[in-house]
Design a protein around this motif. Sequence first.
Motif, PDB file in Angstrom:
ATOM      1  N   LEU A 115       0.830  -1.212   0.000  1.00  0.00           N
ATOM      2  CA  LEU A 115       0.000   0.000   0.000  1.00  0.00           C
ATOM      3  C   LEU A 115       0.865   1.263   0.000  1.00  0.00           C
ATOM      4  CD1 LEU A 115      -2.896  -0.807   2.503  1.00  0.00           C
ATOM      5  CD2 LEU A 115      -2.792  -1.172   0.037  1.00  0.00           C
ATOM      6  N   ALA A 116       0.348   2.297  -0.663  1.00  0.00           N
ATOM      7  CA  ALA A 116       1.013   3.595  -0.642  1.00  0.00           C
ATOM      8  C   ALA A 116       0.817   4.230   0.740  1.00  0.00           C
ATOM      9  CB  ALA A 116       0.432   4.493  -1.725  1.00  0.00           C
ATOM     10  N   LEU A 129      -1.734  14.377 -19.108  1.00  0.00           N
ATOM     11  CA  LEU A 129      -0.373  14.831 -18.807  1.00  0.00           C
ATOM     12  C   LEU A 129       0.061  14.362 -17.434  1.00  0.00           C
ATOM     13  CD1 LEU A 129      -0.667  18.400 -20.287  1.00  0.00           C
ATOM     14  CD2 LEU A 129       0.839  16.591 -21.105  1.00  0.00           C
ATOM     15  N   GLU A 130      -0.870  14.419 -16.476  1.00  0.00           N
ATOM     16  CA  GLU A 130      -0.535  13.976 -15.117  1.00  0.00           C
ATOM     17  C   GLU A 130      -0.113  12.517 -15.151  1.00  0.00           C
ATOM     18  OE1 GLU A 130      -1.006  12.160 -11.254  1.00  0.00           O
ATOM     19  OE2 GLU A 130      -2.273  11.714 -12.966  1.00  0.00           O
ATOM     20  N   LEU A 131      -0.871  11.713 -15.897  1.00  0.00           N
ATOM     21  CA  LEU A 131      -0.561  10.292 -15.994  1.00  0.00           C
ATOM     22  C   LEU A 131       0.825  10.095 -16.604  1.00  0.00           C
ATOM     23  CD1 LEU A 131      -1.651   7.396 -15.693  1.00  0.00           C
ATOM     24  CD2 LEU A 131      -2.368   7.544 -18.080  1.00  0.00           C
ATOM     25  N   LEU A 132       1.086  10.816 -17.680  1.00  0.00           N
ATOM     26  CA  LEU A 132       2.381  10.696 -18.356  1.00  0.00           C
ATOM     27  C   LEU A 132       3.533  10.991 -17.397  1.00  0.00           C
ATOM     28  CD1 LEU A 132       4.115  10.438 -20.942  1.00  0.00           C
ATOM     29  CD2 LEU A 132       3.760  12.880 -21.299  1.00  0.00           C
ATOM     30  N   PHE A 133       3.406  12.125 -16.682  1.00  0.00           N
ATOM     31  CA  PHE A 133       4.534  12.505 -15.834  1.00  0.00           C
ATOM     32  C   PHE A 133       4.599  11.696 -14.549  1.00  0.00           C
ATOM     33  CE2 PHE A 133       4.540  16.006 -18.774  1.00  0.00           C
ATOM     34  CZ  PHE A 133       5.898  16.077 -19.043  1.00  0.00           C
ATOM     35  N   ARG A 134       3.471  11.119 -14.140  1.00  0.00           N
ATOM     36  CA  ARG A 134       3.535  10.232 -12.986  1.00  0.00           C
ATOM     37  C   ARG A 134       4.292   8.957 -13.355  1.00  0.00           C
ATOM     38  NH1 ARG A 134      -0.369   7.049 -11.255  1.00  0.00           N
ATOM     39  NH2 ARG A 134      -2.019   8.256 -12.228  1.00  0.00           N
ATOM     40  N   ARG A 184      -0.859  22.719  -0.422  1.00  0.00           N
ATOM     41  CA  ARG A 184       0.301  23.370   0.204  1.00  0.00           C
ATOM     42  C   ARG A 184       1.055  22.383   1.077  1.00  0.00           C
ATOM     43  NH1 ARG A 184      -1.252  27.605   3.619  1.00  0.00           N
ATOM     44  NH2 ARG A 184      -3.429  26.980   3.466  1.00  0.00           N
ATOM     45  N   ALA A 185       0.311  21.472   1.703  1.00  0.00           N
ATOM     46  CA  ALA A 185       0.972  20.469   2.540  1.00  0.00           C
ATOM     47  C   ALA A 185       1.869  19.575   1.693  1.00  0.00           C
ATOM     48  CB  ALA A 185      -0.074  19.633   3.276  1.00  0.00           C
ATOM     49  N   VAL A 186       1.386  19.184   0.521  1.00  0.00           N
ATOM     50  CA  VAL A 186       2.196  18.336  -0.364  1.00  0.00           C
ATOM     51  C   VAL A 186       3.455  19.083  -0.806  1.00  0.00           C
ATOM     52  CG1 VAL A 186       2.273  17.246  -2.640  1.00  0.00           C
ATOM     53  CG2 VAL A 186       0.299  16.904  -1.166  1.00  0.00           C
ATOM     54  N   VAL A 187       3.287  20.373  -1.131  1.00  0.00           N
ATOM     55  CA  VAL A 187       4.434  21.172  -1.545  1.00  0.00           C
ATOM     56  C   VAL A 187       5.440  21.255  -0.399  1.00  0.00           C
ATOM     57  CG1 VAL A 187       5.181  23.488  -2.185  1.00  0.00           C
ATOM     58  CG2 VAL A 187       3.120  22.514  -3.194  1.00  0.00           C
ATOM     59  N   VAL A 241      -2.900  11.964   2.878  1.00  0.00           N
ATOM     60  CA  VAL A 241      -3.157  12.789   1.702  1.00  0.00           C
ATOM     61  C   VAL A 241      -2.570  12.077   0.494  1.00  0.00           C
ATOM     62  CG1 VAL A 241      -2.680  14.973   0.551  1.00  0.00           C
ATOM     63  CG2 VAL A 241      -3.110  14.917   3.010  1.00  0.00           C
ATOM     64  N   ASN A 242      -3.401  11.843  -0.505  1.00  0.00           N
ATOM     65  CA  ASN A 242      -2.933  11.176  -1.706  1.00  0.00           C
ATOM     66  C   ASN A 242      -2.296  12.207  -2.634  1.00  0.00           C
ATOM     67  OD1 ASN A 242      -2.496   9.701  -3.949  1.00  0.00           O
ATOM     68  ND2 ASN A 242      -4.565   8.859  -4.090  1.00  0.00           N
ATOM     69  N   ALA A 243      -0.969  12.175  -2.694  1.00  0.00           N
ATOM     70  CA  ALA A 243      -0.264  13.182  -3.493  1.00  0.00           C
ATOM     71  C   ALA A 243      -0.664  13.089  -4.962  1.00  0.00           C
ATOM     72  CB  ALA A 243       1.243  12.995  -3.352  1.00  0.00           C
ATOM     73  N   ARG A 244      -1.103  11.908  -5.377  1.00  0.00           N
ATOM     74  CA  ARG A 244      -1.510  11.710  -6.751  1.00  0.00           C
ATOM     75  C   ARG A 244      -2.777  12.520  -7.067  1.00  0.00           C
ATOM     76  NH1 ARG A 244      -1.907   5.511  -7.896  1.00  0.00           N
ATOM     77  NH2 ARG A 244       0.256   5.534  -7.201  1.00  0.00           N
ATOM     78  N   THR A 245      -3.737  12.477  -6.156  1.00  0.00           N
ATOM     79  CA  THR A 245      -4.962  13.264  -6.345  1.00  0.00           C
ATOM     80  C   THR A 245      -4.628  14.746  -6.414  1.00  0.00           C
ATOM     81  OG1 THR A 245      -5.947  11.643  -4.889  1.00  0.00           O
ATOM     82  CG2 THR A 245      -7.303  13.550  -5.454  1.00  0.00           C
TER      83      THR A 245
END
Lengths: 240, 643, 258
Positions: free
Chosen positions: A71-72, B77-82, B171-174, B185-189
């Motif tokens: 899991l992530a 684009l998000e998918l590509l760079f992920r 901002r938390a992810v940053v 927090v899902n950084a992907r979302t």
Amino acid sequence: MTALLELDGVSVSYGSMKALSDVSLVVPEGCVVALLGPNGAGKTTTLRTISGLVRPERGHIRFRGRSIDRLAPHRVSSLGILHVPEGRGIFRSLTVAENLEMATYALRGAADSRSVVEQALDMFPALRDRLRQAAGTLSGGEQQMLAMARAFAAGPELIMLDEISMGLAPKITEQLFDTIRTAAASGVSMLLIEQYVDAALELADYCYVLEKGRVVGVGQPEDLRDSDALAAAYLGAGVA
Amino acid sequence: MLQFIVLGLFAGSIYALASLGIVLTYKTTGVFNFAYGGIAMFCAYVFWQLRDGWGLDQWIAIPLLLLVIAPLLGLILELLFRLLSQQSAEVQIVVCLGVLAFFTTIVNLVFVRHPDDSVRNLSTVFSHGSFGLTSNVSVTWNEAGTFILAIVMGLGLYAMQRWTRLGTAMRAVVDNRDLAGLIAVNARTIGRAAWIISTVFAAVAGVLLSVQENLVTYVLPFLVIYSFAPAVFGRLTNLGLAFAGSLTLGLTINILQKYGSSGSLAKFETSLPYLALFVLLVVYGKRLTEVKSSLRATTSRAVADPWRGYVVGAVALILALVLGPQVFADSTVGALAQAMAYGVVAITVVVLTGWTGQISIAQMSFAGVGAFTTAHTVASLGALYFPLGVLFGILIAVPVSLLVGIPSLRLSGLFLALATMAFALVMDSIVFASASISGGLTGLDLTEAKLGPISFDTATSQYYLCAVALGVTGLFALWLRHGPVGRRLQMVRDSPNAAATLGASLTVTKLAVFAACAAIAAVGGALLAVTQQTVIPANFSFDTSLQLLLVVVIGGRTLISGAVIAAGFYVVRLLPVPATVNKYLPLGIALAVIAIAQEPDGIGRVMLNQFQKSAALLYRIGRRPRTPVAGRTSSPQAVRPSV
Amino acid sequence: MSEPLLTASGITVRFGGLVANDNIDLEVAPVGITGLIGPNGAGKTTLFNVLTGLNRPTSGSVAYDGQDISRWSPHRRARAGMSRTFQRLELFGGMTVRDNLLAAWEASIPGGVMGRRQSEGRQLVDEVIARLQLGAVAGRQTGELPTGIGRMVELGRALCTRPRLLLLDEPSSGLDAKETAHFKEILVEVTDPEQAVQSEDGRGAPAVLMVEHDVRLVMDVCRMITVLDFGKRIACGAPDEVRNDPAVIAAYLGEPAA
């Protein structure tokens, strides 16, 4: 007594560097378990592996019987495993209030951010005056309180604390330990790493001693205190 | 004056939207979106197609664009760079440049059917007409609407970041990506949200810009590059500063236009944003922090010494050298000669991008320095002075490269790419655009060049000249790689820490290589001048540098063969191949770059891997009927390429 | 006993309000291995960085071979014969083991190398490869080697700069017990004046300062050990003295219960 968290033969490498070899350990429901061992023994890696920041090469991690080793981190934490990482686990540029509100992400179902924040503040009233302040401007002790408050506010099933006393004055450390004692008494399960071995022995129900990525000792604190394993791990063989 | 302020705020507000979008994805996901101009242009064309092409009502077309098409594009684009998040920064930059090339070519293929289509008018989305601000200053509704829209969108983004749950999480992810994961927090979302918002901003900026400047395929992406400077001004992380910087830039350009409309300043204002970008990168230097886009550190892949490849390449080259002119028609020989001249420049890209890990998008600019200097020398002194012209080219290219290199080498990865990009654009817009230097659009003629008694006026003689140059450059590059210089470069690449404490003086080494590459590129440019006989600025533009980089990446940026494959690309471009090939080739290049950029040895390695896999499979299938166990004896190593 | 090769006196490092090093004295003898230990957060890394030049001390000075080097840059120190390794391997992963060593030798020659002198370097590299038992992997890329061998390559690379002082930063981290034992054996051998790798300019065995968390390893190989805790020096002496020092035991295990 049921196992809340179980590591079974977990091995981890960073590139070619072996960090954990075949580590197995159990955190029983409602217990405080301490990981002891010298710097570089793999304690922090163990926590990072549990929380999904590091993928195990081999072995399994189970939480309430469910496998979580693939899991992530955000999935692991939404199961209620809250990891307060080494060295101030706070968002420095966010305000104290915003830091606490982040706890709502880990709470399943609708959560009222105001009550979550209130609950955290009851635990650490010192933070109440600082709600609008950027977290990075807090003192070291307050930052650590904030990190713990957020973890406790997130409705934890298991809290993992990594050296919360690092770099803090003894008085503040004692205060943080008091909180841990209170939380433990209320039945929160915990897995902690602590540099003050005597404090760890006092807080924990069980201890695991790690050395060079392996478990070299396990037992109840009173057994370990008298055994050679601990002294050997920290000071080398042949302590007089 | 007031009129210019109005125009400045109007232009600035469009740059502001673009720079906000760029900053947002960079700070949230660590990807600096070089392709932003391409995306903005694509969206503008889509809008034109929806509203003007198919005649949809504007109030259907706008929501369709902003709520469906742009977000979808953002998700892709998000998918590509992920998928690329585990790759090195270089790979991400190269892929991003591939995406830029993709969007610019797709627009040309889909929307520009006839040459007439390349400039299209896009009418405003706001009311037509204007109102008077004072007695002699009037403001069009388009200008007012654009400005207000930009302010509203900027404030909206600010409010979202400040007061919403998503904004706080962003901002938390940053602030701390790992920690955000630890609090569920899902950084992907979050990354997805950032890409969607950023793409919507790109769409709005693209449409607004097209209303002002018309839909022009070869202009729009560059106008969006204007907003790179304010983005860097905001240190790529501060939305407010980026916004303010954009308005300042718009004002400055328009006020310069007022005062400099007749003098030499006229050209200055079009290149001001590029100059500003370059200067800002230099001034900020190390204070610009690179946002790490990946959770895990990437280790540079070990590349084996491909001696076998070198030998094969050398033999092929010698064979081609001897046989070429006998076998092929004159026109083909001419094309091959020109392609080999490109090969010389391509080798410098291999050395810089592949071996020192520095992405330079300015190698054709250095080639241009060599080409124009040689053409001028021969024109004024005579054909016999061709070698002197080449020498002059080198003597100019080297100091210029130091000018770019000394400040840029303080920067790393992304910022060096940005700095060379800014440099190439400055060269395009100031130096090569100056008629006294480049002869304007028609360029300069170089009809005859001599080296002593040998005259390079036939295709065959040019062919031999370029082949020798390519061979010498290749050998020099190999010496660079495998000698002390190569080891020193590799040290810097593999472990800057260890290299620094070993006392290796890296700046000097890197600078020397950068200057050497500029000098070689200048020689390549002189050869191009000889083979092309007319030196045209368009052949040395930023576009051509970008294209060269992309074909080298496909060819394999760590191998000399990458340069040879790149040269092959130019053969195709130069020969009378079917029109469809030339039409779809750029698109193919862009897609190929996106697909294989993570393979440092390029398409050759990918094909070799496939070939070896199939060969191993066939081998096993072939063996199996006789000895069923044999399949198991072929270890994984046997399947891996041994080159 | 001869003059120390490296002397740090009164080193204090403050980061904001935090005192990472508080008036620490440290000496490294010109022969043999000196150890620097202490619990997590004791200030070892800070002190190590002061010695290698990555950190500037707030006060105090560092003398090397009789010269005050407090203001020297890391690579000037490297040129003067102070060679370091890294806690997390910092190998040149894309190069072979041999090229790693050769590159280190080339970097240590002022003004670079051309032509004739190359053979001199190859000779030194060959000898180091033989001494560290790296012959079997000499042609392999270091990026694909296990950490145990990687450590050895890092040691070899340091030796190829013909150092007078080797600064080892947690050399046993990431090694298992067997690899640690092998590393120990080789380290003791190459730092023994009797068996040292001889370079043409006659530099013999380098002195060693090692920061290490594996106390066992330090106790086994070091002649002198300095112990830090909370940024202060709490003990300094031979392994046996240090091992039984109550302050050291307390620092590692906490105040004795009772």
